[in-house]
Write an enzyme that holds these catalytic residues in place. Structure first.
Site, short mmCIF file in Angstrom:
data_model
loop_
_atom_site.label_atom_id
_atom_site.label_comp_id
_atom_site.label_asym_id
_atom_site.label_seq_id
_atom_site.Cartn_x
_atom_site.Cartn_y
_atom_site.Cartn_z
N GLU A 130 42.06 96.20 44.12
CA GLU A 130 41.62 96.29 42.73
C GLU A 130 42.80 96.10 41.79
O GLU A 130 43.85 96.73 41.99
CB GLU A 130 40.97 97.65 42.44
CG GLU A 130 40.40 97.72 41.05
CD GLU A 130 39.75 99.06 40.70
OE1 GLU A 130 39.33 99.22 39.55
OE2 GLU A 130 39.66 99.95 41.58
N GLY A 149 47.23 106.03 41.50
CA GLY A 149 47.05 107.34 42.09
C GLY A 149 46.31 107.27 43.40
O GLY A 149 46.70 107.89 44.39
N MET A 167 42.74 104.84 45.48
CA MET A 167 41.78 103.75 45.40
C MET A 167 40.55 104.07 46.22
O MET A 167 40.65 104.48 47.37
CB MET A 167 42.43 102.45 45.90
CG MET A 167 41.51 101.24 45.86
SD MET A 167 40.90 100.95 44.18
CE MET A 167 39.32 100.21 44.55
N HIS A 214 37.78 112.68 42.38
CA HIS A 214 37.55 111.45 41.61
C HIS A 214 37.20 110.29 42.54
O HIS A 214 36.20 109.58 42.34
CB HIS A 214 38.80 111.12 40.80
CG HIS A 214 38.68 109.88 39.97
ND1 HIS A 214 38.32 109.90 38.64
CD2 HIS A 214 38.87 108.57 40.28
CE1 HIS A 214 38.29 108.67 38.17
NE2 HIS A 214 38.62 107.84 39.14
N GLU A 215 38.01 110.09 43.57
CA GLU A 215 37.77 108.94 44.46
C GLU A 215 36.48 109.13 45.26
O GLU A 215 35.76 108.16 45.51
CB GLU A 215 38.96 108.72 45.39
CG GLU A 215 40.29 108.55 44.68
CD GLU A 215 40.28 107.50 43.57
OE1 GLU A 215 39.53 106.50 43.67
OE2 GLU A 215 41.03 107.68 42.58
N GLU A 259 35.09 103.97 35.58
CA GLU A 259 36.22 104.89 35.46
C GLU A 259 35.99 106.01 34.46
O GLU A 259 36.30 107.17 34.72
CB GLU A 259 37.49 104.10 35.12
CG GLU A 259 37.95 103.15 36.22
CD GLU A 259 38.25 103.83 37.55
OE1 GLU A 259 38.32 105.08 37.59
OE2 GLU A 259 38.40 103.11 38.55
#
Length: 881
Positions: A129, A269, A271, A305-306, A328
């Protein structure tokens, strides 16, 4: 590929067209050798009859091409063309549907950009990405082309015993005496940016999770062997995130295995590659003695988050990169809610707003200001910004403010029902929220289209005879590059009114038969509004923008006494904190305007701080936040007119020293009260408050305070207290300070992430020799300019050091500019992040403004400058016109 300043390609959102071709399936084989890797891809391609017809197939790619076959026949050279500048491969006049086979060769050891397939410490990793897949093979490398992937990895079984890719493992075996293979199949369609491969010698830590429907999911975290004992927190965090997503939103994981791999060389941070998340070690590894409480919180947040991306980003992805905030902003909001639900919602809200104001508000006011859904870009990597992420999360949060938790969940459920397995737009998300809640959100689109931070001015008028209060509210958004006139936003403004005893009035408007509660969400749609509340028997004190209900700048002329009242009594924790911050900010700006070597503090500040310190009902984590001065970046943005950054730092330090002197006994008493006999994670708030007290005690020349820091360092059983002691002594001179810093480096020289803390403390110091010491750090045996974490620790910290970066002779500017150009030669993404530290140059006083402009001009004129850096610098220079 690099671009010159004379010929950048500008991508425009309005030019979007659906892909003329689609990929139904792609089968990849990676033949991994010592010096290179051969990649064979087999693509089932068909025309997209919903797109504009095109005879030629245009693929994206930047790898060395060995072979092209179409339906089993070698494709003749005269029927294709490679454009290395545009990174495209065009096949002329292809059939309606066909099987395309391509073989490329890539060289991971030479790939310093850390995009595509690259090597780190003898292992291979990918980062695709946004446009890294084209560095691996030729493909329709765009997020709206979603295909089913299978991946076969073949490698030396001794050197690469671990072979991972997306989805579920379906087979493995031995190729010959030295080599083995593993095959992975992902049952879900995905775009190429979510593809991932890992190969190498890695240890694995295993666990499992049983979903609420009873499915067993294997959890695996891959790290280097010496880091195995730092993975338990990450595993716990993952399981908490999986359960939270089930409980809060009803979302279950959908594969048999969930894998996390930690790598020390990583630009970002982490992916969210489907089923195979690749993480910066910074957000996986955490042990009590090597990681601070802040690190532990960061690991849990990023793990969450991921994982949350599995639905908000993977199952439903973005149609094009202009829609990046669709995944995001939404996922940042979800990880913020995850932390808030597990711990203190008030503390989390304050922390998030501090970050927004420190990093995103300046971006909104600077030369690279852009909406959360941008209109154009030169280099896509430059739009992984605080605006897209953090402001995007605030925009998503406003849906929840408007509709409540249940209304927000209804909107999210409708979004998934409509779009699971699709690549969609921000408008699709907004429409799902509108339809689920039967609410007109047409005006809300302006949050996606307009850049800048809206400013909301409030005036209050009280009528003693009518016992009524009228709030007259105006909104305005300043001009930003390319956008001079802004239409009014839809802004939810949460308010309360307090009586003189600190009790909130029931809020009733004249047309209502009864009060609707003591807190109201006012909806602003026009440039000006008036709201009148009745049955208010005394002049109230308003509490405005409670819980920071919208990402705006609020203007209300509070008196010092009113701020002190809110600092003491507001029932909204965010606004209680905010009142103290305004008092601190006003005092620092007064010191800036009228410098004094012995700053005097208003009595309301002394009394307010004492009240916070002595309160038995307040969370110690909240106390620490409430007693922390506004950051230098926030103050920089608050200064009207031109800024002298050095004078600003001196003003803040003067107020900090005054607080230290005035409340010395209180800081000492609270420091002792915060001591705990043993380390427990749940005591993080006490450690935060303790280290704040230690920092205040060391803000003045006091040998006893230095001794306290020395004893804390020596007795510390955790990194929070050890680093806290070093931080308290960061700006000090003296043998004790130097000895402790040397001892720390000797003790932790083999722990890369711990050494990053040491590097950052040096580069952020206010000591006179900081630039020389920072230059020396670049030669330290534990430092590597090619490691993004190291570069950020030293150069990023120095660039945020207002005292030394903004040295009057320009030495700080020259130093950082030279390093930006050096890094740009091998990692443009990191270089562009660092050069953004120059963006606010037009706010500086004339001498510094000219010196910084000179460095920006030197950078932009550099031959071979990357698109990443060119875009940032050219926009910054254009801001002066």
């Amino acid at each position: 590929m690099t671009a010159t300043s004379s010929s950048p390609t500008i991508h425009l959102r309005r030019d979007y067209q659906a892909s003329p071709f689609l990929v139904d399936r792609i089968d990849l084989t990676f033949d991994i050798r010592d010096q290179s890797t051969r990649v064979h891809s087999r693509l089932l391609i068909k025309r997209n009859h919903h797109a504009i017809a095109q005879n030629d197939l245009v693929l994206h790619g930047a790898a060395s091409l060995n072979l092209i076959q179409l339906d089993g026949e070698v494709w003749p050279t005269e029927r294709y063309q490679i454009n290395s500048t545009e990174e495209t491969l065009t096949l002329f006049d292809v059939p309606e549907s066909f099987i395309l086979e391509i073989e490329t060769e890539v060289f991971p050891e030479k790939n310093t950009s850390l995009m595509g397939l690259y090597a780190s410490n003898g292992n291979l990793f990918t980062q695709c990405e946004p446009e890294g897949f084209r560095k691996i093979t030729y493909y329709l490398d765009r997020p709206d082309v979603m295909a089913k992937f299978s991946t076969t990895l073949i490698a030396d079984k001794t050197r690469y015993p671990v072979l991972l890719s997306n989805g579920n493992k379906v087979g493995q075996g031995i190729s010959d005496k030295k080599r083995h293979w593993v095959k992975w199949v992902d049952p879900y369609r995905k775009p190429s940016y979510l593809f991932a491969v890992v190969a190498g010698k890695l240890a694995v830590v295993r666990d499992e999770y049983i979903t609420r429907s009873g499915r067993k999911v294997a959890l695996e975290i891959y790290v280097e062997t010496h880091d195995v004992d730092k993975t338990q927190h990450a595993l716990r965090s993952l399981k908490r995130a999986m359960k939270w997503d089930e409980d809060r939103f009803g979302l279950e994981y959908d594969l048999d295995t969930y894998m996390i791999v930690a790598v020390g060389d990583f630009n970002m941070g982490a992916m969210e590659n489907k089923g195979l998340n690749i993480f910066n070690t910074k957000f996986v590894l955490a042990r009590q003695d090597t990681a601070t409480d802040f690190d532990f919180e960061g690991v849990e947040s990023v793990i969450g988050h991921e994982y949350f991306h599995n639905w908000t980003g993977n199952r439903v992805t973005c149609r094009d990169w202009f829609q990046l905030s669709l995944k995001e902003g939404l996922t940042v909001f979800r990880d913020q809610e995850f932390t808030a639900d597990l711990y203190s919602r008030a503390v989390k809200r304050i922390e998030d707003v501090r970050q927004l104001r420190t990093a995103q508000f300046p971006e909104d006011a600077g030369p690279t200001a852009h909406p959360i859904r941008p209109d154009s870009y030169i280099e896509m990597n430059n739009f992984y910004t605080m605006t897209v992420y953090e402001k995007g999360a605030e925009v998503v949060r406003m849906y929840q403010t408007l509709f409540g938790r249940e209304g927000f969940r209804k909107g999210l459920e409708l979004y998934f029902r409509r779009h699971d397995g699709q690549a969609v737009t921000c408008d699709d998300f907004r429409q799902a929220m509108a339809d689920a809640n039967q609410y007109d959100l047409t005006q809300f689109e302006r949050w996606y289209d307009q850049a800048g931070t809206p400013e909301v001015a409030v005036e209050m008028f009280y009528s003693p005879s009518a016992h009524s209060v009228t709030l007259h509210i105006r909104q305005h958004c300043p001009a930003t590059p390319g956008q001079t006139d802004k239409a009014p936003f839809l802004i939810p403004l949460t308010v309360a009114l307090f009586d003189p005893n600190g009790k909130a009035y029931p809020l009733q408007m004249s047309e209502e038969t009864e009060a609707q509660g003591d807190e109201r969400v006012l909806i602003l749609r026009e440039r000006e509004h008036s709201f009148t509340f009745i049955n208010i028997d005394h002049l109230p004190i308003p509490s405005l923008l409670r819980d920071f209900s919208a990402p705006v700048k609020l203007h209300y002329h509070y008196s010092a006494e009113e701020l002190a009242f809110l600092f003491a009594h507001d029932t909204d924790a965010f606004n209680r904190w905010e009142a103290g911050q305004i008092l601190f900010r006003q005092t620092i700006l007064q010191q800036l305007e009228h410098p004094s070597s012995n700053a005097a503090l208003p009595a309301v500040i002394i009394e307010g701080v004492q009240r916070i310190l002595h309160s038995d009902s307040l969370d110690p984590a909240f106390k620490a936040l409430a007693l922390t001065l506004p950051s230098e970046v926030e103050l920089f943005e608050a200064v009207p007119g031109e800024v002298d950054p050095v004078a600003l730092v001196q003003a803040r330090e003067a107020v900090r020293a005054a607080l230290a002197r005035s409340l010395r006994h209180e800081w000492q008493a609270m420091y002792q009260r915060c001591q705990r006999p043993a380390f427990h994670h749940e005591d993080s708030g006490w450690r935060s408050l303790k280290n704040l007290c230690l920092a205040y005690l060391n803000a003045v020349d006091d040998p006893i305070a230095v001794e306290l820091a020395q004893v804390q360092y020596q007795k510390a059983d955790n990194m929070t207290d050890q680093a806290g002691a070093l931080s308290a002594l960061r700006d000090r001179q003296g043998a004790i300070r130097d000895h402790l810093y040397e001892d720390f480096a000797q003790r932790w020289q083999k722990e890369a992430l711990v050494m990053d803390k040491w590097f950052a403390l040096h580069a952020a110091s206010l000591r006179p020799d900081t630039l020389n010491r920072t230059e020396a750090l670049l030669q330290h045996p534990c430092f590597s300019l090619k490691n993004p974490n190291k570069a950020r620790a030293v150069l990023g910290s120095f660039g945020r050091n207002l005292l030394h970066f903004h040295a009057a002779d320009g030495s700080g500017y020259r130093f950082l500019a030279q390093k930006v150009l050096e890094i740009d030669q091998f990692n443009p993404q990191v270089a562009s992040r660092l050069v953004s530290l120059f963006n606010r140059w037009t706010r500086l006083e004339p001498q510094r403004r000219q010196l910084m402009k000179q460095e920006l001009t030197t950078i932009v004129q550099q031959a071979g400058l990357s698109r990443d850096v060119f875009e940032i610098v050219s926009k910054s220079l254009e801001a002066a016109h």
